[in-house]
Structure formats: structure tokens, C-alpha cells
Write a protein that holds these residues in place. Structure first.
Motif, PDB file in Angstrom:
ATOM      1  N   LEU A  81      -6.132  -1.828   1.265  1.00 51.33           N
ATOM      2  CA  LEU A  81      -4.799  -1.980   0.670  1.00 51.33           C
ATOM      3  C   LEU A  81      -3.972  -2.881   1.584  1.00 51.33           C
ATOM      4  O   LEU A  81      -3.589  -2.475   2.683  1.00 51.33           O
ATOM      5  CB  LEU A  81      -4.102  -0.624   0.511  1.00 51.33           C
ATOM      6  CG  LEU A  81      -4.629   0.295  -0.573  1.00 51.33           C
ATOM      7  CD1 LEU A  81      -3.987   1.675  -0.471  1.00 51.33           C
ATOM      8  CD2 LEU A  81      -4.382  -0.303  -1.949  1.00 51.33           C
ATOM      9  N   ALA A  82      -3.745  -4.097   1.147  1.00 48.95           N
ATOM     10  CA  ALA A  82      -2.984  -5.049   1.945  1.00 48.95           C
ATOM     11  C   ALA A  82      -1.490  -4.796   1.798  1.00 48.95           C
ATOM     12  O   ALA A  82      -1.052  -4.044   0.920  1.00 48.95           O
ATOM     13  CB  ALA A  82      -3.314  -6.472   1.478  1.00 48.95           C
ATOM     14  N   GLU A  83      -0.705  -5.438   2.650  1.00 48.48           N
ATOM     15  CA  GLU A  83       0.748  -5.370   2.511  1.00 48.48           C
ATOM     16  C   GLU A  83       1.129  -5.863   1.124  1.00 48.48           C
ATOM     17  O   GLU A  83       0.556  -6.826   0.627  1.00 48.48           O
ATOM     18  CB  GLU A  83       1.417  -6.231   3.581  1.00 48.48           C
ATOM     19  CG  GLU A  83       1.194  -5.712   4.988  1.00 48.48           C
ATOM     20  CD  GLU A  83       1.712  -6.648   6.053  1.00 48.48           C
ATOM     21  OE1 GLU A  83       2.440  -6.178   6.929  1.00 48.48           O
ATOM     22  OE2 GLU A  83       1.377  -7.842   6.004  1.00 48.48           O
ATOM     23  N   GLU A  84       2.060  -5.173   0.505  1.00 43.87           N
ATOM     24  CA  GLU A  84       2.556  -5.464  -0.841  1.00 43.87           C
ATOM     25  C   GLU A  84       1.548  -5.147  -1.950  1.00 43.87           C
ATOM     26  O   GLU A  84       1.811  -5.424  -3.116  1.00 43.87           O
ATOM     27  CB  GLU A  84       3.033  -6.917  -0.965  1.00 43.87           C
ATOM     28  CG  GLU A  84       4.115  -7.310   0.013  1.00 43.87           C
ATOM     29  CD  GLU A  84       5.399  -6.488  -0.109  1.00 43.87           C
ATOM     30  OE1 GLU A  84       5.741  -6.073  -1.228  1.00 43.87           O
ATOM     31  OE2 GLU A  84       6.054  -6.267   0.923  1.00 43.87           O
ATOM     32  N   ALA A  85       0.389  -4.546  -1.606  1.00 46.29           N
ATOM     33  CA  ALA A  85      -0.589  -4.167  -2.627  1.00 46.29           C
ATOM     34  C   ALA A  85      -0.142  -2.881  -3.312  1.00 46.29           C
ATOM     35  O   ALA A  85       0.490  -2.011  -2.701  1.00 46.29           O
ATOM     36  CB  ALA A  85      -1.963  -3.955  -2.000  1.00 46.29           C
ATOM     37  N   GLN A  86      -0.479  -2.764  -4.582  1.00 44.75           N
ATOM     38  CA  GLN A  86      -0.140  -1.551  -5.333  1.00 44.75           C
ATOM     39  C   GLN A  86      -1.141  -0.450  -5.000  1.00 44.75           C
ATOM     40  O   GLN A  86      -2.344  -0.678  -4.931  1.00 44.75           O
ATOM     41  CB  GLN A  86      -0.144  -1.825  -6.832  1.00 44.75           C
ATOM     42  CG  GLN A  86       0.360  -0.649  -7.633  1.00 44.75           C
ATOM     43  CD  GLN A  86       0.578  -0.984  -9.110  1.00 44.75           C
ATOM     44  OE1 GLN A  86       0.235  -2.058  -9.566  1.00 44.75           O
ATOM     45  NE2 GLN A  86       1.155  -0.047  -9.829  1.00 44.75           N
TER      46      GLN A  86
ATOM     47  N   GLY B  69       5.243   1.126  -9.915  1.00 40.74           N
ATOM     48  CA  GLY B  69       4.384   1.944  -9.068  1.00 40.74           C
ATOM     49  C   GLY B  69       4.771   1.877  -7.612  1.00 40.74           C
ATOM     50  O   GLY B  69       5.847   1.402  -7.252  1.00 40.74           O
ATOM     51  N   MET B  70       3.854   2.335  -6.777  1.00 42.21           N
ATOM     52  CA  MET B  70       4.053   2.368  -5.332  1.00 42.21           C
ATOM     53  C   MET B  70       3.298   1.210  -4.688  1.00 42.21           C
ATOM     54  O   MET B  70       2.193   0.871  -5.114  1.00 42.21           O
ATOM     55  CB  MET B  70       3.525   3.674  -4.747  1.00 42.21           C
ATOM     56  CG  MET B  70       4.244   4.891  -5.241  1.00 42.21           C
ATOM     57  SD  MET B  70       5.914   4.937  -4.588  1.00 42.21           S
ATOM     58  CE  MET B  70       6.390   6.556  -5.130  1.00 42.21           C
ATOM     59  N   PHE B  71       3.911   0.650  -3.638  1.00 41.87           N
ATOM     60  CA  PHE B  71       3.335  -0.504  -2.962  1.00 41.87           C
ATOM     61  C   PHE B  71       3.390  -0.307  -1.456  1.00 41.87           C
ATOM     62  O   PHE B  71       4.261   0.390  -0.930  1.00 41.87           O
ATOM     63  CB  PHE B  71       4.102  -1.774  -3.349  1.00 41.87           C
ATOM     64  CG  PHE B  71       3.923  -2.143  -4.788  1.00 41.87           C
ATOM     65  CD1 PHE B  71       3.009  -3.114  -5.150  1.00 41.87           C
ATOM     66  CD2 PHE B  71       4.652  -1.506  -5.783  1.00 41.87           C
ATOM     67  CE1 PHE B  71       2.830  -3.451  -6.496  1.00 41.87           C
ATOM     68  CE2 PHE B  71       4.479  -1.829  -7.122  1.00 41.87           C
ATOM     69  CZ  PHE B  71       3.571  -2.805  -7.475  1.00 41.87           C
ATOM     70  N   VAL B  72       2.463  -0.967  -0.757  1.00 41.89           N
ATOM     71  CA  VAL B  72       2.402  -0.911   0.701  1.00 41.89           C
ATOM     72  C   VAL B  72       3.525  -1.772   1.272  1.00 41.89           C
ATOM     73  O   VAL B  72       3.690  -2.928   0.869  1.00 41.89           O
ATOM     74  CB  VAL B  72       1.035  -1.417   1.211  1.00 41.89           C
ATOM     75  CG1 VAL B  72       0.985  -1.409   2.743  1.00 41.89           C
ATOM     76  CG2 VAL B  72      -0.099  -0.587   0.621  1.00 41.89           C
ATOM     77  N   THR B  73       4.288  -1.217   2.198  1.00 43.17           N
ATOM     78  CA  THR B  73       5.379  -1.976   2.807  1.00 43.17           C
ATOM     79  C   THR B  73       4.842  -3.022   3.775  1.00 43.17           C
ATOM     80  O   THR B  73       3.748  -2.877   4.331  1.00 43.17           O
ATOM     81  CB  THR B  73       6.355  -1.064   3.577  1.00 43.17           C
ATOM     82  OG1 THR B  73       5.641  -0.391   4.606  1.00 43.17           O
ATOM     83  CG2 THR B  73       7.027  -0.069   2.674  1.00 43.17           C
ATOM     84  N   GLU B  74       5.627  -4.055   3.957  1.00 38.44           N
ATOM     85  CA  GLU B  74       5.281  -5.083   4.926  1.00 38.44           C
ATOM     86  C   GLU B  74       5.312  -4.460   6.322  1.00 38.44           C
ATOM     87  O   GLU B  74       6.227  -3.722   6.662  1.00 38.44           O
ATOM     88  CB  GLU B  74       6.298  -6.221   4.830  1.00 38.44           C
ATOM     89  CG  GLU B  74       5.848  -7.481   5.525  1.00 38.44           C
ATOM     90  CD  GLU B  74       6.775  -8.649   5.240  1.00 38.44           C
ATOM     91  OE1 GLU B  74       7.143  -9.322   6.212  1.00 38.44           O
ATOM     92  OE2 GLU B  74       7.128  -8.850   4.064  1.00 38.44           O
TER      93      GLU B  74
END
Length: 119
Positions: free
Chosen positions: A25-30, A68-73
Motif C-alpha cells: 500500500l503506497a502513499e495515497e493508495a486506497q 474510502g480510506m487512503f494511506v497518508t503521505e
């Protein structure tokens, strides 16, 4: 993957954390939805939501309303720093304290670690 060793919501949070650290799960990935986690692991959606919300509270995920939810930078770097600190406290400090009691110096301890990692 899910077991009885700790609360399920914590295991869900750790699964997501591991995916962030490993780059799955990269940054900004859902992130998968609570319903997707619930269906995949056959758990209550509220339990999955509790794990995800813990990561939101920690600033590792954020919500885009209706999406949805996303990975923060910066989440991977923060997680690595947290895990390194935890690793130092849980493993390195007790290891060096015990080595000191046994009269094992730093060089000998390093050699023991290298030998153990080659096994």
C-alpha cells in the motif's frame, strides 16, 4: 492470518501497517474497505472498522468522503520509525542488558548476531 493471539481489530491494523511498510500500500493508495476486510476474514464489519479507525487516529490513514480510506503521505516513514523504536525497546535493550550481565562485549555480541543470522 487472523488468530486468537490478540484482538482482531489490532490484527487488522497490523495487517494494514505491514502492507504500508512493505510497499504493498503506497502513499495515497486506497485501503480495502471495512466490508472487504469483513468478507475476506469473515469478521464483523465493526471490528474491521475499529482497526482502520485506529490507523486514522494515528494519522496513518485518512478518509475521502464517499470514496474510502487512503494511506497518508509519510506513513511508511512514520511506521518504520515507530517500529524501530519498539524494536529497540522490546529486543535490543533486554539483549544488551543480558549480554552485559554475562560479560559479553559489543564485538562478541555482534559476532554472535552475525553467526545467528547465517543459520
Amino acid at each position: 492470518m487472523i488468530d486468537d493471539s490478540k484482538p482482531i481489530f489490532m490484527q487488522i491494523a497490523e495487517l494494514i501497517e505491514n502492507d504500508i511498510i512493505s510497499g504493498v500500500l503506497a502513499e495515497e493508495a486506497q485501503v480495502p474497505s471495512t466490508n472487504e476486510f469483513a468478507a475476506f476474514y469473515r469478521i464483523n464489519p465493526a471490528t474491521a472498522a475499529k482497526g482502520i479507525n485506529r490507523l486514522v487516529e494515528d494519522g496513518l490513514l485518512y478518509k475521502k468522503r464517499g470514496i474510502g480510506m487512503f494511506v497518508t503521505e509519510g506513513a511508511p516513514q512514520r511506521l518504520r520509525a515507530q517500529r524501530r523504536e519498539k524494536f529497540q525497546q522490546q529486543f535490543i535493550a533486554p539483549l544488551t542488558a543480558e549480554a552485559s550481565k554475562l560479560g559479553i562485549g559489543v564485538d562478541e555480541l555482534v559476532a554472535m548476531i552475525k553467526t545467528g543470522s547465517e543459520s
